[in-house]
Design an enzyme around this catalytic site. Structure first.
Site, PDB file in Angstrom:
ATOM      1  CB  SER A   1    -106.361 -27.423  36.168  1.00 42.56           C
ATOM      2  OG  SER A   1    -107.461 -27.891  35.458  1.00 42.56           O
ATOM      3  CG  HIS A   2    -105.927 -31.749  34.889  1.00 44.91           C
ATOM      4  ND1 HIS A   2    -105.739 -30.501  34.346  1.00 44.91           N
ATOM      5  CD2 HIS A   2    -104.947 -32.518  34.410  1.00 44.91           C
ATOM      6  CE1 HIS A   2    -104.688 -30.516  33.556  1.00 44.91           C
ATOM      7  NE2 HIS A   2    -104.174 -31.741  33.572  1.00 44.91           N
TER       8      HIS A   2
ATOM      9  CE  LYS B   1    -106.365 -19.690  34.564  1.00 38.27           C
ATOM     10  NZ  LYS B   1    -106.945 -20.279  33.385  1.00 38.27           N
TER      11      LYS B   1
ATOM     12  CG  ASP C   1    -111.053 -29.277  35.975  1.00 38.13           C
ATOM     13  OD1 ASP C   1    -112.064 -28.586  36.179  1.00 38.13           O
ATOM     14  OD2 ASP C   1    -110.013 -28.827  35.464  1.00 38.13           O
TER      15      ASP C   1
ATOM     16  CG  ASP D   1    -109.460 -25.242  37.239  1.00 35.78           C
ATOM     17  OD1 ASP D   1    -109.674 -26.398  36.837  1.00 35.78           O
ATOM     18  OD2 ASP D   1    -109.012 -24.349  36.497  1.00 35.78           O
TER      19      ASP D   1
ATOM     20  CG  ASP E   1    -111.002 -25.215  33.804  1.00 28.37           C
ATOM     21  OD1 ASP E   1    -110.883 -26.360  34.297  1.00 28.37           O
ATOM     22  OD2 ASP E   1    -110.020 -24.525  33.449  1.00 28.37           O
ATOM     23  NE  ARG E   2    -108.858 -30.155  32.120  1.00 23.43           N
ATOM     24  CZ  ARG E   2    -107.857 -30.863  31.644  1.00 23.43           C
ATOM     25  NH1 ARG E   2    -107.975 -32.171  31.516  1.00 23.43           N
ATOM     26  NH2 ARG E   2    -106.722 -30.277  31.316  1.00 23.43           N
TER      27      ARG E   2
ATOM     28  CD  GLU F   1    -107.859 -32.880  23.531  1.00 25.92           C
ATOM     29  OE1 GLU F   1    -108.015 -33.892  24.232  1.00 25.92           O
ATOM     30  OE2 GLU F   1    -107.098 -31.943  23.826  1.00 25.92           O
TER      31      GLU F   1
ATOM     32  CE  LYS G   1    -110.302 -26.520  30.450  1.00 30.20           C
ATOM     33  NZ  LYS G   1    -109.011 -25.832  30.347  1.00 30.20           N
TER      34      LYS G   1
HETATM   35  C1  VG1 Z   1    -104.207 -29.535  28.943  1.00 26.35           C
HETATM   36  C2  VG1 Z   1    -105.216 -29.767  27.843  1.00 26.35           C
HETATM   37  C3  VG1 Z   1    -105.630 -28.441  27.240  1.00 26.35           C
HETATM   38  C4  VG1 Z   1    -106.156 -27.516  28.343  1.00 26.35           C
HETATM   39  C5  VG1 Z   1    -105.116 -27.379  29.431  1.00 26.35           C
HETATM   40  C6  VG1 Z   1    -105.608 -26.570  30.602  1.00 26.35           C
HETATM   41  O1  VG1 Z   1    -103.044 -28.949  28.410  1.00 26.35           O
HETATM   42  O2  VG1 Z   1    -104.700 -30.617  26.860  1.00 26.35           O
HETATM   43  O3  VG1 Z   1    -106.586 -28.665  26.247  1.00 26.35           O
HETATM   44  O4  VG1 Z   1    -106.457 -26.258  27.825  1.00 26.35           O
HETATM   45  O5  VG1 Z   1    -104.755 -28.668  29.924  1.00 26.35           O
HETATM   46  O6  VG1 Z   1    -106.750 -27.141  31.165  1.00 26.35           O
HETATM   47  P1  VG1 Z   1    -101.730 -29.788  28.057  1.00 26.35           P
HETATM   48  O7  VG1 Z   1    -100.715 -28.770  27.637  1.00 26.35           O
HETATM   49  O8  VG1 Z   1    -101.365 -30.544  29.295  1.00 26.35           O
HETATM   50  O9  VG1 Z   1    -102.121 -30.734  26.958  1.00 26.35           O
HETATM   51  V1  VG1 Z   1    -106.983 -27.037  32.817  1.00 26.35           V
HETATM   52  O10 VG1 Z   1    -108.531 -27.583  33.159  1.00 26.35           O
HETATM   53  O11 VG1 Z   1    -105.644 -27.844  33.335  1.00 26.35           O
HETATM   54  O12 VG1 Z   1    -106.835 -25.415  33.146  1.00 26.35           O
HETATM   55 CO    CO Z   2    -109.167 -27.066  34.892  1.00 23.86          CO
END
Ligand code: VG1
Ligand code: CO
Length: 543
Positions: free
Chosen positions: A113-114, A126, A277, A279, A281-282, A364, A376
């Site tokens: 992801s990010h 995943k 981001d 992947d 989804d954000r 958030e 998302k």
């Molecule tokens: C973070 C965010 C959470 C989100 C998760 C996956 O998790 O806070 O809201 O669902 O990333 O998003 P954490 O446990 O680091 O707070 V993504 O776009 O990384 O799949």
């Molecule tokens: Co993501």
């Protein structure tokens, strides 16, 4: 077809976090590491012979290599067919859409992801189930348990499949269908939003800038925003996916998307800015010199949902993760629909959507989405905003200010303290829990503690219980502080402190969130003994 069984010994650290297993690329490159985890997935899900799987990732370093390994393992484990995104690319929401559209058994998404990519960056994997959503905790726990007892894995010996052209290939007895990663997703978006109205707005001079951050959304944004909606060719910036995201941190926020922020706060700022981001989804939504807090974005989308054709019939309900502000709750109350509060992570929304209890969900952390998929969806949120803007013909800032005037403002901020030593972060959380018994009733400045707890959640559909989901301190006036440790990092610990206060007075809605929350921030830092325990008094990222 020759199936090879390879002897292996278990790794003890293959526990999926908030969203899959994320580790350094180098960890995944260790002998058997990826293979063990994939075998643990296959053993756990126990797909009937001949099942179809979806496979793709965000294009980060090691994506292509991992895909070939997984294909060979899928063939050996009896899958009949794998749908792979061309070039190994599938954004997370597109993978979800493809799983649903073709009713496959499930899918494997390769993404961290990010998190930064490249040889020294992160990689992740995943499993998503047949509904298109991230596997629920009972499956991820079972995968972890299996990973700890694994003694061998299976793969076939076969040449790699060429992934760069669409077509159907074979690997052993298994079919590999290389699909256009964008087409199915783009078609789904066209079915939900008023593309004609957005096209008219764009041809009327409305300007937008979308920052793909050299991550997976580049090809999606170019196809949808530029080709199908007619935005000028330079509307998408950093649109070429790179294995290291150009050295950036593909996290759409004010800190990590500085190029977009400079454009949107500059003299020539366009009307609308957005970023996604790694992947896809954000989403981050910006107006001209105006930031839309993700919690507000969810509430505003909910309040205006009927403007989009795909949601014109109304919403069944909304859901938000616990640390997300209660702005969406206020909209739900007005609409007369339920609002659910779940733990952090998209996997907790799946059951609610499958049961038809909610249409919109949000977090958030720049995550918004709906039951059109089970992830998302960054570009979906961008298109929803464009649909609202095309219909209301007001600026982003106007829409937000009017929303606050109607509902009040849930002033909100998140402070991230990244890269803390895990021991210090855990001790800080333990210290807070120790204080909890005595906190209710105590006064700190203008705030009096009403309650505190460690959030736990019982899924209303299947009754499963998730504990330890974040420490909450609620105050008498409705303000709150939440503390959580991140479950997506790969190095040390990240402490997230979430702050929220309600401001009904529209005369004060223009105030900067950091100022409005200053006293609460001080209390949050003091209560957790942040400075003494971590040496930090300033967050590394502020949202
Ligand atoms: C973070 C965010 C959470 C989100 C998760 C996956 O998790 O806070 O809201 O669902 O990333 O998003 P954490 O446990 O680091 O707070 V993504 O776009 O990384 O799949
Ligand atoms: Co993501």
């Amino acid at each position: 077809m020759s199936i090879k069984t390879v002897a292996t010994t278990p790794f003890t650290d293959q526990k999926p976090g908030t969203s899959g297993l994320r580790k350094k690329v180098t960890a995944f490159q260790a002998a058997h590491y990826l293979e063990n985890f994939v075998q643990a997935i296959f053993d756990t899900i126990d797909a009937p012979a001949g099942s179809t799987l979806v496979l793709g990732g965000d294009g980060r370093y090691y994506n292509r290599e991992a895909i070939q390994v997984i294909l060979k393992m899928a063939a050996a484990n009896g899958f009949g067919k794998v749908l792979v995104g061309q070039g190994g690319i599938l954004s997370t929401p597109a993978a979800s859409a493809v799983i649903r559209k073709y009713a496959t058994y499930g899918g494997i998404i390769l993404s961290a992801s990010h998190n930064p990519g490249g040889p020294d960056g992160d990689f992740g994997i995943k499993y998503n189930t047949a509904n298109g959503g991230p596997a629920p905790e009972k499956i991820t726990e079972a995968i972890y348990a299996r990973s700890k007892e694994l003694t061998s894995y299976k793969l076939i010996e076969a040449p790699d499949v060429a992934l760069d052209q669409p077509g159907v290939f074979t690997m052993g007895e298994m079919k590999v269908e290389v699909i256009d990663p964008v087409a199915d997703y783009a078609e789904l978006m066209e079915s939900l939003f008023d593309f004609a109205a957005i096209r008219t707005m764009l041809s009327g001079g409305f300007r937008l800038c979308f920052d793909a951050m050299h991550a997976v959304t580049g090809p999606y944004a170019r196809e949808i925003l530029e080709k199908r909606l007619g935005a000028p060719a330079d509307s998408v910036i950093n649109g070429v996916p790179l294995t290291d995201f150009g050295g950036g941190h593909p996290d759409p926020n004010l800190t990590y998307a500085p190029e977009l922020v400079a454009i949107m706060y500059g003299a020539e700022a366009p009307d609308f800015g957005a970023a996604s981001d790694g992947d896809g989804d954000r989403n981050m939504i910006l107006g001209r010199r105006f930031f839309v807090n993700p919690s507000d974005s969810l509430a505003i989308i909910a309040a205006n949902a009927a403007l989009a054709p795909g949601y014109a019939a109304g919403l069944a309900g909304v859901a938000r993760s616990m640390p997300t502000s209660a702005a969406a709750d206020l909209v739900a109350a007005k609409l007369g629909i339920p609002c659910y509060e779940t733990p952090t992570g998209w996997k907790f929304f799946g059951n609610l959507m499958d049961a038809g209890k909610v249409t919109l969900c949000g977090e958030e952390s720049f995550g918004t989405g709906s039951s059109h998929v089970r992830e998302k969806d960054g570009l979906w949120a961008v298109l929803f905003w464009l649909n609202i803007l095309a219909s209301r013909r007001q600026s982003v800032e106007d829409i937000v200010l009017r929303h606050w005037a109607e509902y009040g403002r849930n002033v909100y901020s998140r402070h991230d303290h990244e890269g803390l030593p895990s021991a210090a972060a855990n001790a800080l959380m333990d210290h807070l829990k120790d204080r909890f018994a005595k906190l209710p009733g105590q006064r700190f400045g203008s705030y009096q503690v009403k309650f505190c707890d460690d959030f736990s959640y019982t899924d209303p559909i299947d009754g499963s219980l998730s504990t330890g989901q974040g420490l909450r301190i609620g105050f008498e006036d409705g303000s709150r502080i939440v503390y959580r440790l991140s479950g997506t990092g790969t190095e040390g610990a990240t402490l997230r402190i979430y702050l929220e206060a309600f401001e009904p007075d529209s005369a004060r809605h223009g105030e900067d969130a950091q100022q409005a929350l200053a006293e609460l921030i001080g209390i949050a830092n003091e209560l957790s003994e942040l400075k003494q325990r971590t040496g930090r008094d300033k967050p590394t990222v502020i949202t």
